[in-house]
Design an enzyme around this catalytic site. Structure first.
Site, PDB file in Angstrom:
ATOM      1  N   SER A 270      30.684  24.493  -8.431  1.00  0.00           N
ATOM      2  CA  SER A 270      32.114  24.574  -8.751  1.00  0.00           C
ATOM      3  C   SER A 270      32.508  25.918  -9.356  1.00  0.00           C
ATOM      4  O   SER A 270      31.818  26.461 -10.221  1.00  0.00           O
ATOM      5  CB  SER A 270      32.480  23.456  -9.736  1.00  0.00           C
ATOM      6  OG  SER A 270      33.827  23.629 -10.124  1.00  0.00           O
ATOM      7  N   THR A 315      36.205  15.546  -9.926  1.00  0.00           N
ATOM      8  CA  THR A 315      35.943  15.941  -8.544  1.00  0.00           C
ATOM      9  C   THR A 315      35.032  14.939  -7.871  1.00  0.00           C
ATOM     10  O   THR A 315      34.699  13.895  -8.432  1.00  0.00           O
ATOM     11  CB  THR A 315      35.422  17.401  -8.487  1.00  0.00           C
ATOM     12  OG1 THR A 315      35.352  17.799  -7.129  1.00  0.00           O
ATOM     13  CG2 THR A 315      34.043  17.560  -9.112  1.00  0.00           C
ATOM     14  N   LYS A 319      37.066  10.682  -7.869  1.00  0.00           N
ATOM     15  CA  LYS A 319      38.531  10.740  -7.934  1.00  0.00           C
ATOM     16  C   LYS A 319      39.189   9.352  -7.870  1.00  0.00           C
ATOM     17  O   LYS A 319      40.252   9.152  -8.442  1.00  0.00           O
ATOM     18  CB  LYS A 319      39.080  11.633  -6.817  1.00  0.00           C
ATOM     19  CG  LYS A 319      38.853  13.114  -7.083  1.00  0.00           C
ATOM     20  CD  LYS A 319      39.515  13.981  -6.029  1.00  0.00           C
ATOM     21  CE  LYS A 319      39.222  15.441  -6.294  1.00  0.00           C
ATOM     22  NZ  LYS A 319      39.788  16.346  -5.316  1.00  0.00           N
ATOM     23  N   ASP A 355      46.247  17.767  -6.812  1.00  0.00           N
ATOM     24  CA  ASP A 355      45.852  18.222  -5.465  1.00  0.00           C
ATOM     25  C   ASP A 355      47.056  18.271  -4.521  1.00  0.00           C
ATOM     26  O   ASP A 355      47.212  19.200  -3.735  1.00  0.00           O
ATOM     27  CB  ASP A 355      44.805  17.266  -4.862  1.00  0.00           C
ATOM     28  CG  ASP A 355      43.401  17.547  -5.389  1.00  0.00           C
ATOM     29  OD1 ASP A 355      43.159  18.670  -5.855  1.00  0.00           O
ATOM     30  OD2 ASP A 355      42.562  16.628  -5.356  1.00  0.00           O
ATOM     31  N   ALA A 379      40.466  11.106   6.082  1.00  0.00           N
ATOM     32  CA  ALA A 379      41.205   9.966   5.523  1.00  0.00           C
ATOM     33  C   ALA A 379      40.750   9.705   4.093  1.00  0.00           C
ATOM     34  O   ALA A 379      40.860   8.592   3.572  1.00  0.00           O
ATOM     35  CB  ALA A 379      40.975   8.734   6.394  1.00  0.00           C
ATOM     36  N   GLY A 380      40.190  10.740   3.449  1.00  0.00           N
ATOM     37  CA  GLY A 380      39.700  10.596   2.073  1.00  0.00           C
ATOM     38  C   GLY A 380      40.784  10.944   1.063  1.00  0.00           C
ATOM     39  O   GLY A 380      41.980  10.958   1.377  1.00  0.00           O
ATOM     40  N   ARG A 402      37.301  10.688  11.764  1.00  0.00           N
ATOM     41  CA  ARG A 402      36.038  10.389  12.448  1.00  0.00           C
ATOM     42  C   ARG A 402      35.829   8.876  12.544  1.00  0.00           C
ATOM     43  O   ARG A 402      35.510   8.348  13.592  1.00  0.00           O
ATOM     44  CB  ARG A 402      34.892  11.042  11.653  1.00  0.00           C
ATOM     45  CG  ARG A 402      33.528  10.690  12.134  1.00  0.00           C
ATOM     46  CD  ARG A 402      32.472  11.348  11.267  1.00  0.00           C
ATOM     47  NE  ARG A 402      32.495  10.860   9.891  1.00  0.00           N
ATOM     48  CZ  ARG A 402      31.637  11.210   8.957  1.00  0.00           C
ATOM     49  NH1 ARG A 402      30.693  12.097   9.222  1.00  0.00           N
ATOM     50  NH2 ARG A 402      31.710  10.723   7.738  1.00  0.00           N
ATOM     51  N   GLU A 405      38.333   3.060  11.669  1.00  0.00           N
ATOM     52  CA  GLU A 405      38.780   1.989  10.741  1.00  0.00           C
ATOM     53  C   GLU A 405      39.449   2.593   9.498  1.00  0.00           C
ATOM     54  O   GLU A 405      40.509   2.150   9.074  1.00  0.00           O
ATOM     55  CB  GLU A 405      37.596   1.113  10.288  1.00  0.00           C
ATOM     56  CG  GLU A 405      36.875   0.358  11.399  1.00  0.00           C
ATOM     57  CD  GLU A 405      36.002   1.263  12.257  1.00  0.00           C
ATOM     58  OE1 GLU A 405      35.398   2.202  11.709  1.00  0.00           O
ATOM     59  OE2 GLU A 405      35.974   1.056  13.496  1.00  0.00           O
TER      60      GLU A 405
HETATM   61  P1  NAP Z   1      36.386  12.363   0.679  1.00  0.00           P
HETATM   62  O1  NAP Z   1      37.328  11.478  -0.042  1.00  0.00           O
HETATM   63  O2  NAP Z   1      34.931  12.065   0.655  1.00  0.00           O
HETATM   64  O3  NAP Z   1      36.867  12.388   2.244  1.00  0.00           O
HETATM   65  C1  NAP Z   1      36.181  13.147   3.197  1.00  0.00           C
HETATM   66  C2  NAP Z   1      36.758  12.906   4.599  1.00  0.00           C
HETATM   67  O4  NAP Z   1      36.067  13.815   5.458  1.00  0.00           O
HETATM   68  C3  NAP Z   1      36.541  11.513   5.136  1.00  0.00           C
HETATM   69  O5  NAP Z   1      37.701  11.082   5.777  1.00  0.00           O
HETATM   70  C4  NAP Z   1      35.387  11.681   6.121  1.00  0.00           C
HETATM   71  O6  NAP Z   1      35.530  10.873   7.286  1.00  0.00           O
HETATM   72  C5  NAP Z   1      35.571  13.096   6.583  1.00  0.00           C
HETATM   73  N1  NAP Z   1      34.283  13.662   6.982  1.00  0.00           N
HETATM   74  C6  NAP Z   1      33.200  13.873   6.188  1.00  0.00           C
HETATM   75  N2  NAP Z   1      32.199  14.414   6.919  1.00  0.00           N
HETATM   76  C7  NAP Z   1      32.663  14.524   8.201  1.00  0.00           C
HETATM   77  C8  NAP Z   1      32.094  15.006   9.406  1.00  0.00           C
HETATM   78  N3  NAP Z   1      30.845  15.481   9.443  1.00  0.00           N
HETATM   79  N4  NAP Z   1      32.859  14.990  10.528  1.00  0.00           N
HETATM   80  C9  NAP Z   1      34.117  14.507  10.496  1.00  0.00           C
HETATM   81  N5  NAP Z   1      34.719  14.028   9.381  1.00  0.00           N
HETATM   82  C10 NAP Z   1      33.995  14.043   8.227  1.00  0.00           C
HETATM   83  O7  NAP Z   1      36.510  13.887   0.196  1.00  0.00           O
HETATM   84  P2  NAP Z   1      37.794  14.606  -0.436  1.00  0.00           P
HETATM   85  O8  NAP Z   1      37.833  14.380  -1.899  1.00  0.00           O
HETATM   86  O9  NAP Z   1      39.004  14.272   0.353  1.00  0.00           O
HETATM   87  O10 NAP Z   1      37.394  16.163  -0.236  1.00  0.00           O
HETATM   88  C11 NAP Z   1      37.312  16.700   1.051  1.00  0.00           C
HETATM   89  C12 NAP Z   1      37.184  18.216   0.980  1.00  0.00           C
HETATM   90  O11 NAP Z   1      38.338  18.794   0.408  1.00  0.00           O
HETATM   91  C13 NAP Z   1      36.007  18.690   0.134  1.00  0.00           C
HETATM   92  O12 NAP Z   1      35.337  19.695   0.851  1.00  0.00           O
HETATM   93  C14 NAP Z   1      36.672  19.277  -1.096  1.00  0.00           C
HETATM   94  O13 NAP Z   1      35.918  20.321  -1.683  1.00  0.00           O
HETATM   95  C15 NAP Z   1      37.965  19.798  -0.516  1.00  0.00           C
HETATM   96  N6  NAP Z   1      39.036  19.935  -1.536  1.00  0.00           N
HETATM   97  C16 NAP Z   1      39.586  21.172  -1.702  1.00  0.00           C
HETATM   98  C17 NAP Z   1      40.599  21.324  -2.633  1.00  0.00           C
HETATM   99  C18 NAP Z   1      41.206  22.682  -2.869  1.00  0.00           C
HETATM  100  O14 NAP Z   1      41.833  22.863  -3.899  1.00  0.00           O
HETATM  101  N7  NAP Z   1      41.087  23.614  -1.971  1.00  0.00           N
HETATM  102  C19 NAP Z   1      41.063  20.236  -3.386  1.00  0.00           C
HETATM  103  C20 NAP Z   1      40.487  18.982  -3.151  1.00  0.00           C
HETATM  104  C21 NAP Z   1      39.462  18.856  -2.220  1.00  0.00           C
HETATM  105  P3  NAP Z   1      35.039   9.349   7.377  1.00  0.00           P
HETATM  106  O15 NAP Z   1      36.204   8.516   6.920  1.00  0.00           O
HETATM  107  O16 NAP Z   1      34.707   9.193   8.799  1.00  0.00           O
HETATM  108  O17 NAP Z   1      33.841   9.216   6.446  1.00  0.00           O
END
Ligand code: NAP
Length: 522
Positions: A270, A315, A319, A355, A379-380, A402, A405
């Protein structure tokens, strides 16, 4: 008391680090297994010339007990030195007037005795540290007590026991050893290595640990989990309830230091501590922001309530899970279903989400939102924050995921269209936003094929490391306007600072600090 280990491989760098460390720390530890081309006499005289008060430990760590920590020069020298060469080097340190030499229990009683006799012959100025390092785990307390007594049998001045924390509970074991050892004779250094061992490093001084180890820079750790000297000093001041003379205000209402934390797992990568601490400095706020790798989220929040911690960032992967531990959740976070910011006031914890605002402010700087269609991959938590913000500003989200559901559940809640990821090439829209971690450093991957990007005018990636992901590079080649997650990261962080302090944060400086670090990484 704080010790900075000197781990630089090259002499020039080691001498420079010694000069700087001697001005900041009580001790330095010359890691002669890592400093490959330095003469001990020159290293010690540089330290003495830099500070009349500095205490010097000379160590030549055994290969099996040397932790490979991120950012060190490497452990190239370890293992090259035989026990005879090692004893000769430690004897040279004694002749040169080092304050301590460190020898591992594993080197055997004969080696320890030989050094003790040599110390006595040299008027006993140099003291012995007998150490034990376990790089794999933290043994049970009964086992550590046994090891402590084995070390203490040689009657050294200090016993050092360092283990690896696999879980947060391991901290309790090493901390309990300090309380136990206080009833016995030698001084003790007891702590856990690793991200999960940081609690022991923070709390051990309060329990009477003889020495804390800290790094000069974030990158220079000699063991994983070390704080920087600045963080360590702040922690010590906070726990001791002391204030440094430079910040003492002659008034009846002295302001308290403002301390903030990041809760996540993992947190090592981080950049939030770097960004927030730079902002505090610029804002003239006496505060510290520190990352904690958490196993037990409930326990961490209990600790937060008990200590003087004013707020936290949350993080991956907490969350959503964090919401059940909070007293209040603001309207935005409740609707998004995720919290990335906690405000602590009078032991009440309020959850917020910055965010979505980070995302919206970034989009607004690049394009209009109202009436435009945004295809969101994922969808996260971040996808939910993005969709919430876009709808609030009058835009139309489309979910692509991906796992169909999960995507359908989100699109159902938002009442918006859903497409499986494989069908993304069929979609045309104003903007595509990647909210998956696909493409994060070091993996050079994209969640979609380059040919599927032609249907979008704008493409945003929430990833900011690397600054130009494969997705953005492909999109640029297709003629799309691109923007990375850097501005979103800075905006969401700035909004956290606004919520915590009520003061306008220095956003340009925050961006500059992160950009510089990312450029170094690249
Ligand atoms: P999360 O809740 O775990 O959601 C991740 C999503 O990505 C899920 O929908 C997952 O799909 C999909 N995914 C994961 N691996 C994949 C793959 N190999 N191929 C296709 N889809 C995939 O995570 P999150 O909290 O939303 O964070 C996601 C990203 O955003 C992280 O990298 C984080 O560092 C970044 N982020 C950046 C900021 C910023 O300020 N720039 C702020 C927040 C987050 P499934 O539903 O199929 O599992």
């Amino acid at each position: 008391m704080i010790c900075i280990p000197i781990t630089a491989g090259k002499k020039k760098e080691a001498l420079h680090t010694i000069e700087r460390s001697c001005r900041l720390a009580d001790f330095i530890e010359l890691r002669m297994d890592l400093i490959e081309d330095g003469s001990l006499a020159e290293l010690i005289s540089t330290a003495r010339n830099s500070s009349g008060l500095i205490k010097i430990i000379v160590t030549c760590r055994k290969k099996e007990e040397a932790a490979p920590a991120g950012g060190t020069a490497g452990i190239k020298g370890v293992g090259k030195k035989t026990i005879d060469r090692k004893i000769a080097l430690l004897k040279e340190a004694i002749e040169l007037g080092a304050d301590f030499v460190d020898i591992e229990l594993a080197e055997g009683r004969a080696a320890i005795k030989e050094l003790q006799s040599f110390c006595a012959e040299h008027r006993g100025k140099t003291k012995i540290i007998v150490s034990y390092h376990n790089l794999k785990e933290t043994p049970a307390l009964t086992k550590l007590k046994e090891i402590f007594h084995q070390c203490a049998k040689a009657k050294p001045a200090v016993v050092k026991i360092v283990t690896f924390a696999k879980t947060a509970k391991d901290n309790l074991v090493t901390l309990s050893l300090i309380s136990y050892a206080r009833k016995h004779s030698p001084e003790l250094i007891s702590l856990c290595m690793g991200d999960k061992g940081r609690i022991s490093r923070a709390v051990a001084p309060l329990l009477g640990n003889y020495l804390s180890f800290a790094t000069l820079e974030q990158e220079g750790q000699s063991a994983p989990g070390q704080f920087t000297i600045y963080e360590m000093k702040q922690i010590n001041e906070l726990l001791a309830g002391e204030r440094t003379p430079s910040v003492t205000v002659l008034s009846t209402s002295t302001p308290q230091p403002q301390n903030y934390i990041l809760l996540g797992n993992p947190v090592r990568q981080s950049l939030s501590p770097m960004m927030h601490n730079a902002a505090f400095k610029e804002m003239g706020i006496e505060g510290n922001y520190c990352a904690f790798c958490v196993d037990d989220l409930g326990g961490a929040l209990q600790g937060m309530r008990a200590m003087n911690i004013r707020g936290a960032s949350v993080t991956i992967p907490f969350k959503v899970a964090v919401m059940e531990y909070l007293d209040d959740i603001d309207d935005d976070a409740l609707k998004i279903g995720a919290v990335n910011t906690i405000i602590s006031k009078s032991s009440r914890l309020t959850g917020c989400n910055t965010d979505w605002l980070g995302m919206i402010l970034t989009l607004q700087e690049a394009m209009p939102i109202k009436g435009k269609t945004f295809v969101i991959i994922g969808a996260g938590g971040t996808a939910r924050a993005a969709a919430y913000g876009i709808m609030k500003e009058g835009g139309f989200p489309v979910i692509v995921n991906r796992t169909p559901e999960k995507g359908k559940i989100l699109s159902g809640k938002l009442n918006c269209p859903f497409y499986p990821l494989a069908e993304i090439g069929r979609i045309k829209a104003d903007c595509l936003i990647n909210t998956t971690p696909v493409g994060m450093y070091p993996k050079d991957k994209s969640p979609v094929k380059a040919s599927a990007l032609a249907g979008f005018r704008y493409v945003m990636d929430v990833i900011y490391n690397p600054l130009k992901t494969k997705l953005l590079a492909d999109a640029e080649k297709q003629g799309c306007h691109i923007f990375s997650g850097l501005d979103m990261f800075v905006h969401q962080g700035a909004q956290q600072l606004r919520l915590w302090t009520g003061v306008e944060p220095p956003r340009a400086l925050m961006k500059k600090v992160i950009l510089k670090r990312l450029t170094q990484i690249e």
